[in-house]
Design a protein around this motif. Structure first.
Motif, PDB file in Angstrom:
ATOM      1  N   ARG A 133       0.833  -1.211   0.000  1.00  0.00           N
ATOM      2  CA  ARG A 133       0.000   0.000   0.000  1.00  0.00           C
ATOM      3  C   ARG A 133       0.864   1.256   0.000  1.00  0.00           C
ATOM      4  O   ARG A 133       0.630   2.201  -0.754  1.00  0.00           O
ATOM      5  CB  ARG A 133      -0.928  -0.006   1.213  1.00  0.00           C
ATOM      6  N   ARG A 185       2.581   1.613  -3.428  1.00  0.00           N
ATOM      7  CA  ARG A 185       1.672   2.134  -4.457  1.00  0.00           C
ATOM      8  C   ARG A 185       1.542   3.647  -4.318  1.00  0.00           C
ATOM      9  O   ARG A 185       1.614   4.392  -5.290  1.00  0.00           O
ATOM     10  CB  ARG A 185       0.303   1.465  -4.361  1.00  0.00           C
ATOM     11  N   GLU A 238       2.856   6.464  -7.042  1.00  0.00           N
ATOM     12  CA  GLU A 238       1.856   7.324  -7.669  1.00  0.00           C
ATOM     13  C   GLU A 238       1.898   8.759  -7.143  1.00  0.00           C
ATOM     14  O   GLU A 238       1.098   9.583  -7.565  1.00  0.00           O
ATOM     15  CB  GLU A 238       0.455   6.741  -7.455  1.00  0.00           C
ATOM     16  N   ALA A 284       5.429  -1.158 -10.131  1.00  0.00           N
ATOM     17  CA  ALA A 284       4.022  -0.922  -9.795  1.00  0.00           C
ATOM     18  C   ALA A 284       3.157  -2.093 -10.236  1.00  0.00           C
ATOM     19  O   ALA A 284       2.205  -2.474  -9.542  1.00  0.00           O
ATOM     20  CB  ALA A 284       3.536   0.376 -10.427  1.00  0.00           C
ATOM     21  N   LEU A 305       2.900  -5.045  -7.755  1.00  0.00           N
ATOM     22  CA  LEU A 305       2.392  -4.801  -6.403  1.00  0.00           C
ATOM     23  C   LEU A 305       1.239  -5.725  -6.023  1.00  0.00           C
ATOM     24  O   LEU A 305       1.106  -6.094  -4.860  1.00  0.00           O
ATOM     25  CB  LEU A 305       1.985  -3.338  -6.231  1.00  0.00           C
TER      26      LEU A 305
END
Length: 162
Positions: free
Chosen positions: A29, A32, A36, A128, A131
């Motif tokens: 989490r 990510r 981003e 990514a 993930l």
């Protein structure tokens, strides 16, 4: 001697396995969010630092976690239960958990950390993309340790009535 080894075994499990499980579970989490991050340089740097810290915690406590099965085997020998099905099952599950951590979790965490650091050859998009598999792998790792914990408490066929 058995009580001393049991105390060390339980203490090692709490101190080592708890943190590695929590850090590994939090990593996807946070990774990510870091990958981003569209805020300023400070925000991205803080996000990357937290991901790197979770990776380091996972590494260090995984290494410390080796003490858990080592102490467990010593305890089982003292207690004379080395041939018990619940213990053999626990050792197999512990070995699988270690493999999941070493083969699936840590390499993917390392790839994310490298991508966030902008290392040459590191691909943020590829990191990514991995993930979801990383999250699944950490879930499996956690589930395996939960099953081992239950087996340690319940000990099917035990004469203690537990």
């Amino acid at each position: 001697m058995a009580k001393f080894l049991l105390s060390l075994h339980v203490l090692a499990a709490i101190v080592a396995i708890g943190p590695v499980t929590v850090a590994a579970s939090m990593f996807p989490r946070r990774a990510r969010a870091a990958l981003e991050a569209s805020g300023g340089a400070t925000e991205r740097a803080e996000a990357a630092a937290s991901v790197k810290l979770l990776y380091r915690i996972t590494q260090v406590y995984a290494l410390l976690g080796i003490a858990v099965p080592v102490l467990g085997v010593g305890l089982a020998q003292v207690m004379g239960v080395m041939g018990s099905a619940w213990l053999i099952t626990s050792l197999v599950l512990t070995s699988i958990a270690a493999l999941v951590l070493l083969v699936l979790v840590l390499p993917r965490q390392e790839a994310v950390v490298a991508a966030l650091a902008g290392e040459e050859g590191a691909d943020a998009a590829q990191a990514a993309g991995g993930l979801k598999l990383l999250a699944m792998s950490t879930g499996i790792f956690s589930l395996l340790w939960a099953v081992v914990t239950v087996l340690m408490v319940v000990r099917p066929g035990s004469s203690t009535g537990a």
